[in-house]
Design an enzyme around this catalytic site. Structure first.
Site, PDB file in Angstrom:
ATOM      1  N   HIS A  90     -20.583   4.163  13.457  1.00 20.08           N
ATOM      2  CA  HIS A  90     -21.279   5.388  13.051  1.00 20.08           C
ATOM      3  C   HIS A  90     -20.308   6.486  12.612  1.00 20.08           C
ATOM      4  O   HIS A  90     -20.731   7.515  12.081  1.00 20.08           O
ATOM      5  CB  HIS A  90     -22.211   5.886  14.165  1.00 20.08           C
ATOM      6  CG  HIS A  90     -21.535   6.566  15.311  1.00 20.08           C
ATOM      7  ND1 HIS A  90     -21.347   5.957  16.532  1.00 20.08           N
ATOM      8  CD2 HIS A  90     -21.016   7.810  15.432  1.00 20.08           C
ATOM      9  CE1 HIS A  90     -20.747   6.799  17.353  1.00 20.08           C
ATOM     10  NE2 HIS A  90     -20.528   7.923  16.712  1.00 20.08           N
ATOM     11  N   ASP A 140     -22.025  -1.171  17.127  1.00 20.84           N
ATOM     12  CA  ASP A 140     -21.405   0.077  16.657  1.00 20.84           C
ATOM     13  C   ASP A 140     -19.886  -0.078  16.660  1.00 20.84           C
ATOM     14  O   ASP A 140     -19.178   0.481  17.499  1.00 20.84           O
ATOM     15  CB  ASP A 140     -21.841   1.232  17.558  1.00 20.84           C
ATOM     16  CG  ASP A 140     -21.449   2.589  16.994  1.00 20.84           C
ATOM     17  OD1 ASP A 140     -20.992   2.646  15.843  1.00 20.84           O
ATOM     18  OD2 ASP A 140     -21.589   3.591  17.726  1.00 20.84           O
ATOM     19  N   SER A 238     -16.487  10.039  19.944  1.00 25.79           N
ATOM     20  CA  SER A 238     -17.009   8.805  19.355  1.00 25.79           C
ATOM     21  C   SER A 238     -15.894   8.003  18.696  1.00 25.79           C
ATOM     22  O   SER A 238     -15.004   8.556  18.047  1.00 25.79           O
ATOM     23  CB  SER A 238     -18.078   9.131  18.314  1.00 25.79           C
ATOM     24  OG  SER A 238     -19.241   9.616  18.930  1.00 25.79           O
TER      25      SER A 238
END
Length: 974
Positions: A90, A140, A238
């Site tokens: 992402h 992911d 992230s």
């Protein structure tokens, strides 16, 4: 960026032999998962956080990557090789990502330029094909290929990818890293942050996520975190790493920070919380589940890379018969494949043993055999050996008719594999060994204990038979040695013999001191290693070499036993809360207890009644032990049957112990048997303990200490796991928030708190380890007792955290009770430890709750020249010398409390030369003698009878000197 979080997996490994000729791959200066620029030890004792974390130390995360757009950080990443970086899918969704983003490595603090910083352009991006932005919590993961290769050094290193065999149990403490926000919607830090989080059982994670949205389906995730929140990754983290540490020290990339509901929100009460307040554990992409995809994409640029992608590139399975051969690879294949997992089971006729002989061996070399390796198990699943490198292992005789061989390879560096023969032989070829094998050695090389560099197993009985060429003798040189210490090596030991019959001993060894080299008297040497049922350590690693005798060798018996068997004991100053042998945690698991290093919790005692261990306690002073009231409430009228055993590690051994009969028991007057409120008691022993390397007191919390939720503390005891252990166990437990505690227990009062992990398996204090101390670090290396186990939950029920009595709230009663025994605490012939931990003066108040620090509290530094009246609680330091005046010095300190109060003087430091120090009750002409202070007999605390007390210091010598530091507090007589 997207929200965040964390999770993972681990394994037990072994090595009997590692090949010589260890060489690094091109561009690799060090090995994955190592931190050459950082201190290799990791302390989880003082918990850290990203949200709720601490700044990482420069050099401890050399694999960390910052992805920057227009020079600004927006996502993290992890170096896994000299060409590749892993991040979250992402993070790479924007168009022309590789042209808009740069990869920054070697960066720690964005606010300053660092010489280790390097920037790399991105050549290509590989996003997992199954990743869907509409469901960003599955698959992911993305690979970034760099334009140029990374040059590794002490500041820049790759992290290890997990092997298919890695398993990290639920409750294991792992670490997330990033430059993300320090709180939800908060600011971004300039320096790298870290947070330590426990792994959550997969099914439990899914059940928690169902409380958020039943439509969510998690397929490729691991989860981690604390139910009460407060610690997590957050926006900007992230794509960053979530790493767990293998037992021998390497860091493995178990997850990539992916997703979370908010940042560090609590999720213990998700069902009850409104939608806008719900939280979740940290969610990370599970790297182990995606190893095949990684292998396909990380190796496609290698011209010789084997293109076959199956679990095993040859025919594995069951091999039966009296002889046979196992090859990897087979046929036309030159190399074995990456990410292989091959399993063979060899079965020979019943009653026979198996002899393995290696014809060739070339497997990616690594000092701990964690990359590519061949591992051998007995029929019962006991690990026999783990091998890698380019030198063929020595012949192995396995005392069993069935064994299992497993070959594992990681995602890079493939070699030519191995070829071995197996043969069924008669059992009496060599003596049997419960270790599962006898190594017959005819060549120089290394030997080591089973499982090294992991802990050796219990009930080991291993044997090596070494033969040198004619006219040569054998020399064994130890490189590593860590075997359970004991007087006479009665528990675990290594023995070297000059003969095959085991009658002429060349040396016996245990403990932690490295033995001197041992020489044989002929061309034969026998080496045996035995262990008992617990207290396992790293074992040994040694080099076998053949040398010409320079002169006739006389058989001499060697040993590595130091005088008084104190090889691992450090010099220590008398105090509290400090162990001469520092505690060590091998697994950092919050659910399953592990055996403690012997005597590393020297304040822990066994409370015996009727010559049987009943419960636990902790030494507060030379004559007082603190425990739970429920341990002794029914026995306080029969103290004569009580016995306190200190210095104890093994319930079945009395080595280094001190036994003290109980004189009397004092249960808190408000103790309630039904509710377990006020569950605390003191035991006074008939004779003082003698402090030494095995017996030490624990500190009480000082006045500024507070237990924050998720703070990691340690509970010790003999039955922390399902079954009672005769060896002392230890378990790290996080402190829980009060509302979480009250959710799982009825009747939680203000004098109780909970600690532990709420999990779907065994948990802290599940057998009500009554009276066991819960200690927390008050300063690095110093512990204080914050809790006493009051009650737990049976292991057959759904586990809950343990309930502890809060020691901090009982300090007034503890001090009053001890002081009621005498006006001065414990003034026998030896100086006594302070009951409170040493710290900065400003943190040393340690005042009782009815005399809290206030604006009127005084911190005074004076010389000895006049009369000083002190009417508010505080601290004072008195420093004087004969140079203050021609006739020395004379002064008075008058402590005056309000009417109806008494005074507590807490002595922290005293040294003097040619000074007289006298304490009086009252002041001026109404004062009466109370005590004279001697440096060699300083009390810890002194209580006044009335509201006024005077300390008088005087000297007539010019070479006199005085240093006195004390605190004073006022307390209501009622």
């Amino acid at each position: 960026m997207a929200e965040t979080s964390i999770f993972p997996i681990m394994m037990l490994t072994v090595m009997i032999g590692v090949g010589r000729g260890v060489t690094d791959s091109p561009g690799r200066v060090s090995r994955c998962g190592e931190r050459p620029a950082a201190n290799t030890s990791v302390s989880y004792g003082l918990l850290s956080r990203i949200v709720g974390g601490t700044s990482a130390v420069k050099g401890e995360s050399p694999w960390m990557v910052s992805l920057k757009r227009d020079g600004k950080h927006f996502c993290g990443g992890t170096i896994i090789s000299d060409k590749y970086v892993l991040t979250a899918a992402h993070c790479v969704l924007e168009k022309n990502f590789e042209f808009q983003v740069s990869v920054s490595i070697g960066d720690h603090d964005f606010a300053v330029y660092e010489r280790s910083e390097q920037r790399f352009a991105i050549k290509s991006v590989f996003k997992h094909p199954n990743f869907k932005p509409s469901r960003p919590f599955n698959y992911d993961l993305a690979i970034l290929e760099l334009v140029e290769s990374i040059t590794f050094d002490k500041d820049i290193q790759p992290a290890c990818l997990p092997s298919p065999d890695d398993v990290f149990p639920t409750g294991t403490l792992c670490m997330a890293l990033g430059w993300g926000r320090l709180q939800e919607n908060g600011r971004l830090p300039s320096s790298l942050q870290k947070v330590v989080l426990p792994l959550i059982e997969y099914r439990r994670c899914l059940s928690i996520m169902e409380t958020v949205d039943r439509r969510l389906a998690f397929e490729t995730v691991v989860c981690a975190g604390f139910p009460e929140g407060g610690k997590d990754a957050c926006q900007g983290d992230s794509g960053g790493p979530f790493l767990c540490q293998r037992s021998q020290g390497r860091w493995v990339l178990v997850g990539v920070t992916s997703w979370g509901l908010g940042c560090a929100r609590k999720w213990a009460d998700n069902i009850l919380d409104p939608v806008e307040s719900k939280g979740s554990p940290g969610v990370f992409t599970d790297i182990q589940r995606l190893l095949n995809w990684l292998s396909e994409n990380l190796n496609q640029d290698k011209p010789d890379f084997p293109t076959y992608q199956v679990q095993c590139s040859t025919n594995d399975g069951i091999e039966k018969g009296t002889t046979g051969e196992i090859l990897l690879p087979t046929g036309y294949k030159k190399y074995y494949s990456n990410n292989e997992k091959c399993i063979w089971t060899i079965i020979v006729p019943r009653g026979k043993h198996i002899l393995l002989t290696f014809k060739s061996f070339n497997v990616e070399c690594d000092y701990s055999c964690d990359l590519d390796y061949l591992v051998i198990y007995s029929a019962l699943g006991r690990l026999i050996g783990k091998f890698c490198g380019d030198v063929s292992p020595r012949p192995l005789l396995i005392a069993d008719a069935s064994i299992t061989l497993k070959f594992i390879s990681d995602f890079h560096e493939y070699k030519t594999g191995f070829s071995l023969f197996y043969e069924a032989v008669e059992p009496d070829t060599y003596p049997d060994s419960d270790c599962g094998s006898v190594a017959v050695i005819f060549e120089e090389g290394e030997i080591q204990t089973m499982n090294h560099p992991h802990l050796y197993s219990s009930h080991a009985n291993c044997q090596w038979v070494v033969h040198s060429p004619a006219n040569y003798i054998i020399k064994i040189t130890f490189l590593v040695f860590e075997v359970e210490p004991s007087e006479g090596c009665i528990f675990d030991r290594l023995v070297v013999y000059h003969d095959l019959q085991g009658t002429v001993v060349a040396g016996f060894f245990c403990g932690f001191a490295l033995p001197d080299p041992v020489l044989s008297v002929s061309n034969v040497m026998q080496i045996t290693f035995t262990s008992d049922y617990s207290a396992n350590y790293l074992g040994f690693r040694a080099v076998i070499s053949f040398v010409l005798p320079s002169s006739p060798v006389k058989p001499e018996k060697g040993n590595n036993q130091p005088r008084k068997n104190q090889d691992a004991m450090q010099h220590f100053d008398e105090g509290c809360g400090v162990s001469p042998l520092p505690p060590r945690f091998l697994y950092h698991n919050l659910i399953k207890a592990e055996e403690a290093m012997p005597n590393s919790w020297p304040w822990h005692v066994s409370i015996n009644f009727g010559n049987k261990h009943v419960c636990n306690g902790a030494i507060l002073s030379k004559t007082f032990v603190v425990t739970s009231a429920n341990c002794v409430a029914d026995r306080e009228e029969f103290p004569s049957i009580g016995l306190i055993v200190a210095g104890l590690h093994d319930l079945e051994s009395s080595i280094n112990t001190q036994k003290r009969p109980v004189e009397y028991v004092i249960v808190h007057p408000d103790y309630n048997r039904l509710s377990k409120d006020y569950d605390v008691a003191l035991i006074h022993v008939q004779r003082p303990f003698q402090y030494n390397s095995y017996v030490q007191p624990i500190c009480l919390p000082d006045g500024h200490s507070r237990l924050e939720p998720s703070k990691l503390c340690v509970v010790s005891g003999w039955d922390l796991n399902v079954e009672l252990s005769t060896k002392l166990q230890q378990l790290e437990v996080p402190v829980l928030m009060d509302d979480v505690c009250k959710k799982y227990y009825d009747g939680i009062t203000d004098r109780m708190f909970c600690a532990g992990v709420i999990a779907e398996e065994d948990n802290a204090s599940c057998l009500a380890q009554s009276g066991a101390p819960l200690v927390c670090q008050s300063a690095p290396g110093t512990y204080a007792i914050f809790g006493i186990v009051s009650r737990g939950v049976g292991c057959n029920e759904t586990p809950k955290a343990g309930v502890y009595s809060s020691v901090f709230l009982f300090i007034p009663w503890i001090m009053e009770t001890i002081l009621s025994v005498a006006g001065i605490i414990d003034t026998d012939s030896e100086p006594h430890h302070p009951l409170f931990p040493p710290d900065k003066p400003s943190q040393q108040k340690a005042l009782l709750p009815d005399s809290p620090p206030s604006s009127s509290s005084q911190d005074i530094y004076v010389t000895c020249k006049d009369v000083l009246s002190l009417q508010s609680p505080g601290e004072i330091k008195l420093v004087a010398s004969g140079q203050d005046g021609p006739e020395g010095g004379r002064c008075q300190l008058i402590f005056q409390a309000p009417e109806g109060h008494f005074i507590l003087l807490t002595f922290k430091q005293l040294s003097h030369e040619h000074y007289s120090l006298i304490i009086y009750e009252g002041a001026s002409s109404n004062k009466t003698f109370k005590a004279q202070l001697m440096e060699e007999k300083i009390p810890t605390i002194m209580k006044s009878a009335g509201a006024v007390i005077t300390l008088e210091a005087s000297s007539t010598a010019q070479d006199s000197a005085l240093h006195l530091w004390l605190s004073y507090s006022f307390h209501n007589q009622n």
